[in-house]
Design a protein around this motif. Structure first.
Motif, mmCIF file in Angstrom:
data_model
loop_
_atom_site.group_PDB
_atom_site.id
_atom_site.type_symbol
_atom_site.label_atom_id
_atom_site.label_comp_id
_atom_site.label_asym_id
_atom_site.label_seq_id
_atom_site.Cartn_x
_atom_site.Cartn_y
_atom_site.Cartn_z
ATOM 1 N N THR A 226 -13.556 21.274 52.506
ATOM 2 C CA THR A 226 -14.963 21.567 52.765
ATOM 3 C C THR A 226 -15.144 23.008 53.228
ATOM 4 O O THR A 226 -16.063 23.719 52.790
ATOM 5 C CB THR A 226 -15.523 20.611 53.829
ATOM 6 O OG1 THR A 226 -15.402 19.261 53.349
ATOM 7 C CG2 THR A 226 -16.990 20.904 54.118
ATOM 8 N N ALA A 227 -14.267 23.468 54.110
ATOM 9 C CA ALA A 227 -14.348 24.848 54.607
ATOM 10 C C ALA A 227 -14.194 25.846 53.464
ATOM 11 O O ALA A 227 -14.962 26.818 53.354
ATOM 12 C CB ALA A 227 -13.279 25.078 55.665
ATOM 13 N N ALA A 228 -13.223 25.616 52.597
ATOM 14 C CA ALA A 228 -12.999 26.517 51.461
ATOM 15 C C ALA A 228 -14.192 26.495 50.506
ATOM 16 O O ALA A 228 -14.620 27.540 49.997
ATOM 17 C CB ALA A 228 -11.725 26.115 50.723
ATOM 18 N N MET A 229 -14.740 25.305 50.260
ATOM 19 C CA MET A 229 -15.888 25.177 49.366
ATOM 20 C C MET A 229 -17.079 25.971 49.899
ATOM 21 O O MET A 229 -17.737 26.709 49.156
ATOM 22 C CB MET A 229 -16.275 23.710 49.199
ATOM 23 C CG MET A 229 -17.517 23.495 48.335
ATOM 24 S SD MET A 229 -17.855 21.753 47.991
ATOM 25 C CE MET A 229 -18.242 21.160 49.649
ATOM 26 N N ASN A 230 -17.357 25.851 51.184
ATOM 27 C CA ASN A 230 -18.500 26.543 51.773
ATOM 28 C C ASN A 230 -18.333 28.061 51.724
ATOM 29 O O ASN A 230 -19.300 28.805 51.518
ATOM 30 C CB ASN A 230 -18.698 26.090 53.221
ATOM 31 C CG ASN A 230 -19.168 24.648 53.310
ATOM 32 O OD1 ASN A 230 -19.738 24.103 52.361
ATOM 33 N ND2 ASN A 230 -18.925 24.011 54.449
ATOM 34 N N LEU A 231 -17.120 28.524 51.903
ATOM 35 C CA LEU A 231 -16.868 29.963 51.942
ATOM 36 C C LEU A 231 -16.850 30.602 50.553
ATOM 37 O O LEU A 231 -17.185 31.780 50.399
ATOM 38 C CB LEU A 231 -15.554 30.245 52.673
ATOM 39 C CG LEU A 231 -15.594 29.983 54.187
ATOM 40 C CD1 LEU A 231 -14.188 29.937 54.759
ATOM 41 C CD2 LEU A 231 -16.420 31.048 54.890
ATOM 42 N N LEU A 232 -16.450 29.845 49.543
ATOM 43 C CA LEU A 232 -16.323 30.402 48.185
ATOM 44 C C LEU A 232 -17.454 29.985 47.242
ATOM 45 O O LEU A 232 -17.496 30.432 46.101
ATOM 46 C CB LEU A 232 -14.979 29.997 47.576
ATOM 47 C CG LEU A 232 -13.764 30.734 48.135
ATOM 48 C CD1 LEU A 232 -12.473 30.117 47.605
ATOM 49 C CD2 LEU A 232 -13.816 32.222 47.793
ATOM 50 N N GLN A 233 -18.340 29.164 47.713
ATOM 51 C CA GLN A 233 -19.446 28.705 46.869
ATOM 52 C C GLN A 233 -20.254 29.893 46.352
ATOM 53 O O GLN A 233 -20.725 30.739 47.117
ATOM 54 C CB GLN A 233 -20.376 27.786 47.665
ATOM 55 C CG GLN A 233 -21.410 27.063 46.821
ATOM 56 C CD GLN A 233 -20.794 25.985 45.952
ATOM 57 O OE1 GLN A 233 -20.552 26.219 44.761
ATOM 58 N NE2 GLN A 233 -20.525 24.827 46.521
ATOM 59 N N GLY A 234 -20.376 30.005 45.032
ATOM 60 C CA GLY A 234 -21.153 31.082 44.433
ATOM 61 C C GLY A 234 -20.431 32.406 44.300
ATOM 62 O O GLY A 234 -20.999 33.370 43.785
ATOM 63 N N PHE A 235 -19.154 32.468 44.735
ATOM 64 C CA PHE A 235 -18.397 33.721 44.584
ATOM 65 C C PHE A 235 -18.254 34.036 43.094
ATOM 66 O O PHE A 235 -17.925 33.173 42.290
ATOM 67 C CB PHE A 235 -17.019 33.583 45.229
ATOM 68 C CG PHE A 235 -16.261 34.885 45.279
ATOM 69 C CD1 PHE A 235 -16.373 35.720 46.372
ATOM 70 C CD2 PHE A 235 -15.448 35.273 44.223
ATOM 71 C CE1 PHE A 235 -15.683 36.928 46.423
ATOM 72 C CE2 PHE A 235 -14.754 36.476 44.257
ATOM 73 C CZ PHE A 235 -14.879 37.310 45.366
ATOM 74 N N LYS A 236 -18.518 35.281 42.741
ATOM 75 C CA LYS A 236 -18.532 35.640 41.321
ATOM 76 C C LYS A 236 -17.157 36.080 40.828
ATOM 77 O O LYS A 236 -16.493 36.893 41.446
ATOM 78 C CB LYS A 236 -19.530 36.768 41.076
ATOM 79 C CG LYS A 236 -20.979 36.351 41.259
ATOM 80 C CD LYS A 236 -21.899 37.514 40.962
ATOM 81 C CE LYS A 236 -23.353 37.129 41.133
ATOM 82 N NZ LYS A 236 -24.252 38.270 40.850
ATOM 83 N N ILE A 237 -16.778 35.526 39.677
ATOM 84 C CA ILE A 237 -15.593 35.984 38.953
ATOM 85 C C ILE A 237 -16.083 36.441 37.591
ATOM 86 O O ILE A 237 -16.588 35.646 36.813
ATOM 87 C CB ILE A 237 -14.548 34.863 38.787
ATOM 88 C CG1 ILE A 237 -14.106 34.334 40.150
ATOM 89 C CG2 ILE A 237 -13.352 35.364 37.998
ATOM 90 C CD1 ILE A 237 -13.069 33.240 40.068
#
Length: 249
Positions: A226-237
């Motif tokens: 959950t922590a990783a999902m919240n921090l990386l949500q929407g990060f652009k590649i």
């Protein structure tokens, strides 16, 4: 990019005029050259159009790279936002490049082939051959630093092998495995690992060859996922914002 830039690129932290090229060092030297270029493109393309990515195999240039943007604003935003970003387990150190890349110099008319600077004693015919070879090599870097085209439509959220599409509400229970969608179709497990492994509890990235654009990322427990999902949500590649949910179990 000249060897002088490599030697002096990390020497000063301040006093370099903002320009379209950023110099990056402290990169993980174990990453293969093509994977490094590809990953740098993926990370930095969210800030603007990239003209080219430069990285070299020579010992003098190990752990370093240059990213050339179309405009200074993009380079500035990338420098500010990605400073100390954990790139393959090492924090990136970024500053403006002290020397123009060849592609920029050619565009503004200030390009001088480095063979002329280093080999003034060569015969004219030898110089010409070397310059032609140099230009071909530089063109190759520009063309192949960022292969492929993107823009494929997002994949369906339906599970693999789904039957007729029935619009039924579905509850996905939070768990330790994340489902990542809307990735560039040439994204690799190594590239994704670079982003997800920086968070506690990371175990592995799983991709399905027949289903490009998606991946599963496993953590030790639900809280870590959950922590990783919240921090990386929407990060652009490569300009593609990742969409992350819990995987269906």
């Amino acid at each position: 990019m000249s060897g002088e830039a490599a030697a002096g690129g990390g020497g000063e932290a301040n006093g370099v005029q903002p320009n379209v090229t950023i110099y990056i060092n402290n990169l993980n030297e174990k990453i293969k050259l093509e994977a490094l270029k590809k990953s740098l493109n993926a990370v930095f393309s969210q800030f603007g159009k990239i003209i080219e990515v430069l990285a070299f195999k020579t010992l003098k240039h190990k752990g370093q790279a240059w990213v050339v943007f179309e405009d200074v604003a993009s380079a500035t935003e990338a420098l500010k936002r990605m400073q100390d970003f954990p790139f393959y387990d090492k924090p990136m150190k970024i500053q403006y490049a002290k020397t123009k890349s060849d592609v920029v110099a050619k565009a503004d008319g200030t390009f001088v082939p480095r063979e002329k600077r280093k080999r003034n004693d060569e015969k004219p015919e030898k110089k010409q051959k070397r310059e032609q070879h140099h230009d071909v090599n530089q063109a190759g870097v520009g063309m192949h630093a960022y292969p492929g085209a993107y823009g494929a439509p997002p994949l369906s959220q339906l599970p693999f092998g789904a039957g007729p599409k029935v619009m039924m509400p579905e509850i996905i229970v939070p768990n330790n495995i994340l489902f990542v969608q809307e990735l560039p179709h040439d994204a690799t497990a190594l590239m994704l690992q670079m982003f997800f492994c920086q968070y506690p509890g990371f175990k592995e990235v799983r991709m399905i060859e027949a289903k490009p654009g998606i991946a599963f990322v496993e953590y030790g427990d639900e809280g870590q996922a959950t922590a990783a999902m919240n921090l990386l949500q929407g990060f652009k590649i490569k300009e593609n914002p990742m969409r992350i949910t819990y995987a269906k179990k």
